[in-house]
Scaffold this active site. Structure first.
Site, mmCIF file in Angstrom:
data_model
loop_
_atom_site.group_PDB
_atom_site.id
_atom_site.type_symbol
_atom_site.label_atom_id
_atom_site.label_comp_id
_atom_site.label_asym_id
_atom_site.label_seq_id
_atom_site.Cartn_x
_atom_site.Cartn_y
_atom_site.Cartn_z
ATOM 1 N N ARG A 189 53.907 11.400 50.380
ATOM 2 C CA ARG A 189 55.064 12.281 50.551
ATOM 3 C C ARG A 189 54.936 13.040 51.864
ATOM 4 O O ARG A 189 53.852 13.489 52.214
ATOM 5 C CB ARG A 189 55.124 13.280 49.391
ATOM 6 C CG ARG A 189 56.059 12.845 48.279
ATOM 7 C CD ARG A 189 55.932 13.713 47.056
ATOM 8 N NE ARG A 189 56.173 15.132 47.281
ATOM 9 C CZ ARG A 189 56.230 16.047 46.312
ATOM 10 N NH1 ARG A 189 56.081 15.670 45.048
ATOM 11 N NH2 ARG A 189 56.435 17.324 46.573
ATOM 12 N N LYS B 94 51.596 18.697 37.077
ATOM 13 C CA LYS B 94 52.785 18.826 36.218
ATOM 14 C C LYS B 94 53.451 17.468 35.986
ATOM 15 O O LYS B 94 53.746 17.100 34.856
ATOM 16 C CB LYS B 94 53.803 19.810 36.837
ATOM 17 C CG LYS B 94 53.245 21.218 37.039
ATOM 18 C CD LYS B 94 54.277 22.167 37.590
ATOM 19 C CE LYS B 94 54.808 21.799 38.958
ATOM 20 N NZ LYS B 94 53.790 21.820 40.034
ATOM 21 N N ARG C 216 53.266 25.412 51.090
ATOM 22 C CA ARG C 216 53.802 25.330 49.718
ATOM 23 C C ARG C 216 52.981 26.193 48.754
ATOM 24 O O ARG C 216 53.530 26.800 47.837
ATOM 25 C CB ARG C 216 53.823 23.865 49.252
ATOM 26 C CG ARG C 216 54.918 23.064 49.947
ATOM 27 C CD ARG C 216 54.664 21.577 49.874
ATOM 28 N NE ARG C 216 54.699 21.066 48.525
ATOM 29 C CZ ARG C 216 54.092 19.962 48.129
ATOM 30 N NH1 ARG C 216 53.390 19.245 48.983
ATOM 31 N NH2 ARG C 216 54.185 19.567 46.896
ATOM 32 N N ARG D 297 61.468 28.249 39.512
ATOM 33 C CA ARG D 297 60.447 28.524 40.519
ATOM 34 C C ARG D 297 60.620 29.898 41.143
ATOM 35 O O ARG D 297 59.824 30.286 41.990
ATOM 36 C CB ARG D 297 60.546 27.490 41.631
ATOM 37 C CG ARG D 297 59.401 26.462 41.632
ATOM 38 C CD ARG D 297 59.807 25.389 42.586
ATOM 39 N NE ARG D 297 58.750 24.684 43.213
ATOM 40 C CZ ARG D 297 58.513 23.380 42.983
ATOM 41 N NH1 ARG D 297 59.188 22.715 42.085
ATOM 42 N NH2 ARG D 297 57.581 22.760 43.670
ATOM 43 N N ARG E 16 47.501 12.399 47.121
ATOM 44 C CA ARG E 16 48.548 11.838 46.229
ATOM 45 C C ARG E 16 49.291 10.700 46.924
ATOM 46 O O ARG E 16 49.596 10.768 48.111
ATOM 47 C CB ARG E 16 49.534 12.944 45.845
ATOM 48 C CG ARG E 16 50.718 12.428 45.045
ATOM 49 C CD ARG E 16 51.436 13.526 44.305
ATOM 50 N NE ARG E 16 52.034 14.523 45.165
ATOM 51 C CZ ARG E 16 52.614 15.639 44.715
ATOM 52 N NH1 ARG E 16 52.658 15.890 43.418
ATOM 53 N NH2 ARG E 16 53.133 16.509 45.554
HETATM 54 P P1 ADP Z 1 52.484 18.307 40.488
HETATM 55 O O1 ADP Z 1 53.613 17.540 39.797
HETATM 56 O O2 ADP Z 1 52.079 19.531 39.716
HETATM 57 O O3 ADP Z 1 52.763 18.615 41.922
HETATM 58 P P2 ADP Z 1 51.025 15.779 40.209
HETATM 59 O O4 ADP Z 1 51.128 15.488 38.741
HETATM 60 O O5 ADP Z 1 51.868 14.966 41.121
HETATM 61 O O6 ADP Z 1 51.213 17.363 40.487
HETATM 62 O O7 ADP Z 1 49.470 15.610 40.600
HETATM 63 C C1 ADP Z 1 49.050 15.781 41.957
HETATM 64 C C2 ADP Z 1 48.005 14.717 42.285
HETATM 65 O O8 ADP Z 1 46.810 14.996 41.541
HETATM 66 C C3 ADP Z 1 48.410 13.292 41.927
HETATM 67 O O9 ADP Z 1 47.888 12.439 42.919
HETATM 68 C C4 ADP Z 1 47.722 13.042 40.558
HETATM 69 O O10 ADP Z 1 47.380 11.665 40.390
HETATM 70 C C5 ADP Z 1 46.466 13.900 40.672
HETATM 71 N N1 ADP Z 1 46.112 14.543 39.391
HETATM 72 C C6 ADP Z 1 46.933 15.039 38.436
HETATM 73 N N2 ADP Z 1 46.244 15.612 37.428
HETATM 74 C C7 ADP Z 1 44.933 15.472 37.757
HETATM 75 C C8 ADP Z 1 43.690 15.851 37.117
HETATM 76 N N3 ADP Z 1 43.682 16.498 35.956
HETATM 77 N N4 ADP Z 1 42.533 15.536 37.757
HETATM 78 C C9 ADP Z 1 42.542 14.887 38.960
HETATM 79 N N5 ADP Z 1 43.672 14.508 39.595
HETATM 80 C C10 ADP Z 1 44.839 14.787 39.018
HETATM 81 P P1 AMP Z 2 57.931 19.215 43.799
HETATM 82 O O1 AMP Z 2 58.257 17.746 43.702
HETATM 83 O O2 AMP Z 2 58.100 19.929 42.497
HETATM 84 O O3 AMP Z 2 56.604 19.456 44.448
HETATM 85 O O4 AMP Z 2 59.036 19.836 44.781
HETATM 86 C C1 AMP Z 2 59.169 19.407 46.119
HETATM 87 C C2 AMP Z 2 60.063 20.363 46.895
HETATM 88 O O5 AMP Z 2 61.388 20.363 46.322
HETATM 89 C C3 AMP Z 2 59.634 21.831 46.898
HETATM 90 O O6 AMP Z 2 58.657 22.125 47.885
HETATM 91 C C4 AMP Z 2 60.970 22.533 47.176
HETATM 92 O O7 AMP Z 2 61.343 22.425 48.536
HETATM 93 C C5 AMP Z 2 61.953 21.675 46.376
HETATM 94 N N1 AMP Z 2 62.121 22.173 44.993
HETATM 95 C C6 AMP Z 2 61.775 21.522 43.844
HETATM 96 N N2 AMP Z 2 62.083 22.261 42.766
HETATM 97 C C7 AMP Z 2 62.631 23.413 43.235
HETATM 98 C C8 AMP Z 2 63.125 24.598 42.630
HETATM 99 N N3 AMP Z 2 63.131 24.753 41.291
HETATM 100 N N4 AMP Z 2 63.609 25.577 43.433
HETATM 101 C C9 AMP Z 2 63.615 25.434 44.770
HETATM 102 N N5 AMP Z 2 63.150 24.362 45.417
HETATM 103 C C10 AMP Z 2 62.662 23.354 44.665
#
Ligand code: ADP
Ligand code: AMP
Length: 215
Positions: free
Chosen positions: A160, A13, A171, A88, A127
């Site tokens: 992270r 995302k 998660r 969420r 990541r």
């Molecule tokens: P989210 O915001 O949904 O938690 P991220 O955008 O942070 O996910 O992506 C999670 C990890 O996967 C990051 O390290 C990113 O670089 C990698 N990633 C994102 N999209 C892809 C993809 N299509 N193929 C491979 N790796 C990806």
């Molecule tokens: P993310 O960066 O989207 O993976 O979110 C990291 C963490 O932030 C999650 O595991 C939750 O603990 C909290 N969080 C982010 N967005 C929300 C949401 N919309 N509602 C509740 N918790 C959230």
């Protein structure tokens, strides 16, 4: 233009959000980023949110909805916004429905990014994030040019604290139970588009762009 990016942790995302907001010139609202910043700054919100985030649980709805409501009223949202990681829960989605008329907006599209579980685990545990500018990398799939150094600003990369295998599993379970029901919620409203997120980053973006260009 109001777009929601829905999908499990690690679906890509944030990665896709960066591309979308650049191309469509809309505000990027990532509740995870806002909460992590609050934790770092040790604000009242951050102190309350930290315990939940560390355990891979969702932060309580009443804390999160206030952040989003205030954020949507900021001037950079006049051209539209991309909600990344919000809503969420069904309670958060219902809240959003309630506030949209106040800000004269409606949801144009909900992009549901679907990725297999094994791939999600690989993506999350690999990541890495820049501690200065927040840019996101992956040790295998999106490596920086120099190991552990941000391409954009030269900052150090870190993992992270909730991207460890144990917390990632929690998660993903939380996602299934509390967030996945939103897929049918938005499908029934006729605004859902499914995106195959298993593909490489550019191919996923192509799918998204082919949908968003009509809005
Ligand atoms: P989210 O915001 O949904 O938690 P991220 O955008 O942070 O996910 O992506 C999670 C990890 O996967 C990051 O390290 C990113 O670089 C990698 N990633 C994102 N999209 C892809 C993809 N299509 N193929 C491979 N790796 C990806
Ligand atoms: P993310 O960066 O989207 O993976 O979110 C990291 C963490 O932030 C999650 O595991 C939750 O603990 C909290 N969080 C982010 N967005 C929300 C949401 N919309 N509602 C509740 N918790 C959230």
């Amino acid at each position: 233009m109001l777009i929601i990016l829905l999908g499990p942790p690690g679906a890509g995302k944030g990665t896709q959000a960066e591309k979308i907001v650049n191309e469509y010139n809309i505000a990027h609202i990532a509740t995870g980023d806002i909460l992590r910043n609050a934790v770092k700054e040790e604000t009242t919100l951050g102190r309350k949110a930290r315990q939940y985030m560390d355990q891979g649980q969702l932060v309580p709805d009443e804390l999160v909805v206030e952040i989003v409501k205030d954020r949507l009223l900021e001037p950079d949202c006049t051209n539209g916004a991309l909600l990344d990681g919000f809503p969420r829960t069904v309670v958060q989605a219902a809240f959003l429905e309630q506030v949209l008329p106040d800000i004269k907006a409606r949801i144009d599209r909900v992009l549901s990014v679907e990725v297999e579980e094994g791939e999600l685990i690989n993506r999350l545990t690999g990541r890495r994030i820049c501690c200065d500018c927040g840019a996101s990398y992956h040790v295998k799939f999106k490596p920086p040019k120099v190991r552990n150094v941000c391409d954009q600003c030269g900052g150090d990369l870190y993992q992270r604290s909730d991207d460890t295998l144990e917390t990632v599993k929690e998660r993903l379970a939380v996602y299934k139970k509390q967030t996945e029901p939103l897929i049918s919620f938005y499908r029934e409203k006729g605004v859902l588009s499914a995106i195959d997120g298993n593909q490489d980053i550019d191919s996923v973006y192509k799918q998204i762009n082919s949908i968003l260009k009509d809005y």
